[in-house]
Design a protein around this motif. Structure first.
Motif, PDB file in Angstrom:
ATOM      1  N   GLU A 141      40.941  32.137  43.430  1.00  0.00           N
ATOM      2  CA  GLU A 141      40.065  32.405  42.286  1.00  0.00           C
ATOM      3  C   GLU A 141      39.607  33.848  42.459  1.00  0.00           C
ATOM      4  O   GLU A 141      39.204  34.230  43.560  1.00  0.00           O
ATOM      5  N   GLN A 142      39.717  34.626  41.405  1.00  0.00           N
ATOM      6  CA  GLN A 142      39.325  36.041  41.504  1.00  0.00           C
ATOM      7  C   GLN A 142      38.328  36.347  40.402  1.00  0.00           C
ATOM      8  O   GLN A 142      38.542  35.960  39.251  1.00  0.00           O
ATOM      9  N   VAL A 143      37.246  37.024  40.757  1.00  0.00           N
ATOM     10  CA  VAL A 143      36.243  37.431  39.772  1.00  0.00           C
ATOM     11  C   VAL A 143      36.013  38.933  39.947  1.00  0.00           C
ATOM     12  O   VAL A 143      35.872  39.408  41.078  1.00  0.00           O
ATOM     13  N   VAL A 144      36.047  39.666  38.850  1.00  0.00           N
ATOM     14  CA  VAL A 144      35.738  41.098  38.891  1.00  0.00           C
ATOM     15  C   VAL A 144      34.369  41.271  38.242  1.00  0.00           C
ATOM     16  O   VAL A 144      34.137  40.766  37.133  1.00  0.00           O
ATOM     17  N   LEU A 145      33.451  41.935  38.969  1.00  0.00           N
ATOM     18  CA  LEU A 145      32.074  42.089  38.477  1.00  0.00           C
ATOM     19  C   LEU A 145      31.754  43.560  38.267  1.00  0.00           C
ATOM     20  O   LEU A 145      32.204  44.417  39.038  1.00  0.00           O
ATOM     21  N   THR A 146      30.957  43.861  37.248  1.00  0.00           N
ATOM     22  CA  THR A 146      30.516  45.241  37.045  1.00  0.00           C
ATOM     23  C   THR A 146      29.436  45.541  38.098  1.00  0.00           C
ATOM     24  O   THR A 146      28.971  44.650  38.803  1.00  0.00           O
ATOM     25  N   GLU A 147      29.012  46.820  38.097  1.00  0.00           N
ATOM     26  CA  GLU A 147      27.978  47.177  39.065  1.00  0.00           C
ATOM     27  C   GLU A 147      26.674  46.463  38.754  1.00  0.00           C
ATOM     28  O   GLU A 147      25.788  46.385  39.604  1.00  0.00           O
ATOM     29  N   GLN A 148      26.542  45.889  37.529  1.00  0.00           N
ATOM     30  CA  GLN A 148      25.359  45.067  37.228  1.00  0.00           C
ATOM     31  C   GLN A 148      25.682  43.585  37.434  1.00  0.00           C
ATOM     32  O   GLN A 148      25.017  42.717  36.879  1.00  0.00           O
ATOM     33  N   ASP A 149      26.746  43.319  38.175  1.00  0.00           N
ATOM     34  CA  ASP A 149      27.115  41.924  38.477  1.00  0.00           C
ATOM     35  C   ASP A 149      27.414  41.109  37.230  1.00  0.00           C
ATOM     36  O   ASP A 149      27.255  39.891  37.234  1.00  0.00           O
ATOM     37  N   GLU A 150      27.856  41.745  36.158  1.00  0.00           N
ATOM     38  CA  GLU A 150      28.328  40.970  34.994  1.00  0.00           C
ATOM     39  C   GLU A 150      29.807  40.666  35.235  1.00  0.00           C
ATOM     40  O   GLU A 150      30.545  41.526  35.722  1.00  0.00           O
ATOM     41  N   THR A 174      39.859  35.048  36.948  1.00  0.00           N
ATOM     42  CA  THR A 174      41.248  34.571  36.897  1.00  0.00           C
ATOM     43  C   THR A 174      41.496  33.604  38.054  1.00  0.00           C
ATOM     44  O   THR A 174      40.754  33.584  39.039  1.00  0.00           O
ATOM     45  N   GLU A 175      42.547  32.828  37.889  1.00  0.00           N
ATOM     46  CA  GLU A 175      42.947  31.851  38.924  1.00  0.00           C
ATOM     47  C   GLU A 175      44.449  31.847  39.035  1.00  0.00           C
ATOM     48  O   GLU A 175      45.140  32.210  38.079  1.00  0.00           O
ATOM     49  N   GLY A 176      44.940  31.371  40.178  1.00  0.00           N
ATOM     50  CA  GLY A 176      46.390  31.241  40.294  1.00  0.00           C
ATOM     51  C   GLY A 176      46.803  30.909  41.713  1.00  0.00           C
ATOM     52  O   GLY A 176      46.019  30.323  42.468  1.00  0.00           O
ATOM     53  N   ARG A 177      48.053  31.303  42.047  1.00  0.00           N
ATOM     54  CA  ARG A 177      48.618  30.999  43.362  1.00  0.00           C
ATOM     55  C   ARG A 177      49.027  32.293  44.034  1.00  0.00           C
ATOM     56  O   ARG A 177      49.470  33.233  43.386  1.00  0.00           O
ATOM     57  N   VAL A 178      48.856  32.355  45.330  1.00  0.00           N
ATOM     58  CA  VAL A 178      49.285  33.540  46.088  1.00  0.00           C
ATOM     59  C   VAL A 178      50.216  33.078  47.189  1.00  0.00           C
ATOM     60  O   VAL A 178      50.044  32.005  47.773  1.00  0.00           O
ATOM     61  N   TYR A 222      49.039  35.003  38.509  1.00  0.00           N
ATOM     62  CA  TYR A 222      47.857  34.647  37.711  1.00  0.00           C
ATOM     63  C   TYR A 222      48.273  33.526  36.765  1.00  0.00           C
ATOM     64  O   TYR A 222      49.288  33.639  36.071  1.00  0.00           O
ATOM     65  N   GLU A 223      47.521  32.416  36.733  1.00  0.00           N
ATOM     66  CA  GLU A 223      47.861  31.307  35.848  1.00  0.00           C
ATOM     67  C   GLU A 223      46.825  31.142  34.751  1.00  0.00           C
ATOM     68  O   GLU A 223      47.101  30.657  33.672  1.00  0.00           O
ATOM     69  N   LYS A 224      45.589  31.467  35.042  1.00  0.00           N
ATOM     70  CA  LYS A 224      44.527  31.341  34.018  1.00  0.00           C
ATOM     71  C   LYS A 224      43.733  32.644  34.003  1.00  0.00           C
ATOM     72  O   LYS A 224      43.491  33.207  35.085  1.00  0.00           O
ATOM     73  N   PRO A 225      43.248  33.156  32.908  1.00  0.00           N
ATOM     74  CA  PRO A 225      43.430  32.638  31.553  1.00  0.00           C
ATOM     75  C   PRO A 225      44.760  33.072  30.928  1.00  0.00           C
ATOM     76  O   PRO A 225      45.010  32.762  29.783  1.00  0.00           O
ATOM     77  N   TYR A 226      45.552  33.797  31.681  1.00  0.00           N
ATOM     78  CA  TYR A 226      46.850  34.178  31.104  1.00  0.00           C
ATOM     79  C   TYR A 226      47.856  34.216  32.247  1.00  0.00           C
ATOM     80  O   TYR A 226      47.500  34.111  33.424  1.00  0.00           O
ATOM     81  N   THR A 227      49.128  34.395  31.893  1.00  0.00           N
ATOM     82  CA  THR A 227      50.181  34.367  32.905  1.00  0.00           C
ATOM     83  C   THR A 227      50.612  35.779  33.216  1.00  0.00           C
ATOM     84  O   THR A 227      50.999  36.520  32.312  1.00  0.00           O
TER      85      THR A 227
END
Lengths: 183, 185
Positions: free
Chosen positions: B22-31, B36-40, B52-57
């Protein structure tokens, strides 16, 4: 996002006018998506996050693993572009700054409205074509040809989900993955 | 043992691994900018695949020499030399680790949220990230957190990790789907 062919409306023109009225007033939103640029034989694509708040905008273009590519922060008075090495470039006009700094064109001033599926105000709309649901299929404005391939019907009025922009030999595709509209 | 020793064990034992991410990218204000999710999949040295499987391939495949990317919605694939781009990418860190201390200043961060953490600060300027945190769960890497020079944060959490599964070589080969041409960047 659920996507269906456009449901025809009785009065396309009236729906279009309503759309213009509602969406042209919308200036507090966040768009998360992807952008792909093709210039001559060069192609690249990246993630896009566009935060619009009144006249202020913060556009982040980044690659996999959050890898920063470019960031544009500006308002009516001017704009700052931070490039991938972290250097800041300032100018009054965002479109010119992107071209001078990154070497390709991103019509920021127009795109702010085109991503909503409405033309930019200010009268330089050369032509437009509507679909049976009163949504634009194509706009021609300030030299750009804007085409909408798909709309998401999760919002009212429906917002674009897939669009392309063309200007001379530049082709920009924008995929909208998530819209967050603040009232 | 501390996080450094656990990471050493991980590197000594691990020839390859596969996991959910599971990967989350946050701004410097933590927004949240992107989730994204997937397999590595990873195989030492120098091969990995990020689906990457979600939200796109979207796929990112490092075959040891080239880095391929493919976005299904865009029907666009790109390829570039690996060493140009990848030297500094965090995932590469897990696939062909020279001794960390060669490239990073390494510091124990202690126990946080059940993981024991290491902080890696690149010795050379110009790397993609300003700091990389690795969270160890026992002898497995559970989290990686990257901070770039703009305060933007990328948080990656691995789940259901199999160490040394047998991963078919084809997993690290990119075959462009019909009609998709590959752009050399």
């Amino acid at each position: 996002c659920a996507v269906r062919p456009p449901e025809p409306v009785e009065d396309v023109e009236r729906t279009w006018q309503q759309r213009l009225e509602v969406l042209s007033a919308r200036d507090d939103w966040v768009l998360a998506g992807r952008v792909a640029v093709a210039v001559d034989d060069e192609r690249w694509n990246a993630n896009l996050r566009w935060r619009q708040e009144g006249e202020t905008y913060d556009i982040q273009i980044y690659g996999p693993f959050g890898r920063h590519a470019a960031r544009l922060r500006g308002d009516a008075s001017g704009v700052t572009l931070t490039d991938s090495e972290g250097r800041n470039h300032h100018a009054r006009d965002a479109d010119q700054l992107v071209y001078d700094t990154l070497g390709w064109r991103l019509p920021v001033n127009g795109l702010r409205h085109w991503v909503l599926g409405v033309p930019a105000p200010g009268g330089s709309l050369e032509a437009y074509a509507l679909d049976p649901a009163g949504r634009p299929e194509q706009l021609a404005q300030s030299g750009w040809t804007v085409r909408y391939q798909r709309y998401s019907d999760e919002s009212r009025p429906p917002l674009p989900d897939r669009m392309t922009l063309e200007f001379d030999d530049i082709r920009v595709r924008v995929l909208m993955d998530d819209w967050q509209m603040n009232p | 043992d501390n996080a450094r020793e656990r990471l050493n064990h991980f590197f000594q034992e691990m020839e390859s691994f596969q996991a959910d991410f599971e990967q989350v990218v946050l701004t410097e204000q933590d927004e949240v900018m992107q989730a994204t999710e997937g397999r590595v999949y990873l195989k030492r040295p120098g091969q990995f695949r990020w689906d990457y499987e979600k939200p796109y391939t979207q796929q990112i495949i490092a075959d040891g020499q080239f880095l391929w990317t493919y976005d299904e919605d865009l029907a666009q694939a790109t390829v570039q030399e690996m060493d140009e781009v990848l030297g500094r990418t965090p995932v590469m860190l897990l696939s062909q680790p020279r001794p960390l201390e060669e490239d990073f200043h390494v510091e124990e961060q202690g126990e946080i949220e059940g993981l024991s953490w290491l902080a890696l600060t690149p010795r050379e300027a110009g790397s993609d990230f300003e700091q990389l945190l690795i969270g160890m769960d026992g002898r497995q890497v559970r989290m990686m957190v990257l901070y770039d020079q703009f305060g933007q944060q990328t948080r990656i959490r691995f789940g259901d990790m199999d160490i040394n599964p047998d991963i078919p070589a084809s997993r690290f080969r990119f075959e462009p789907p019909p009609g998709v041409d590959v752009m050399h960047n």
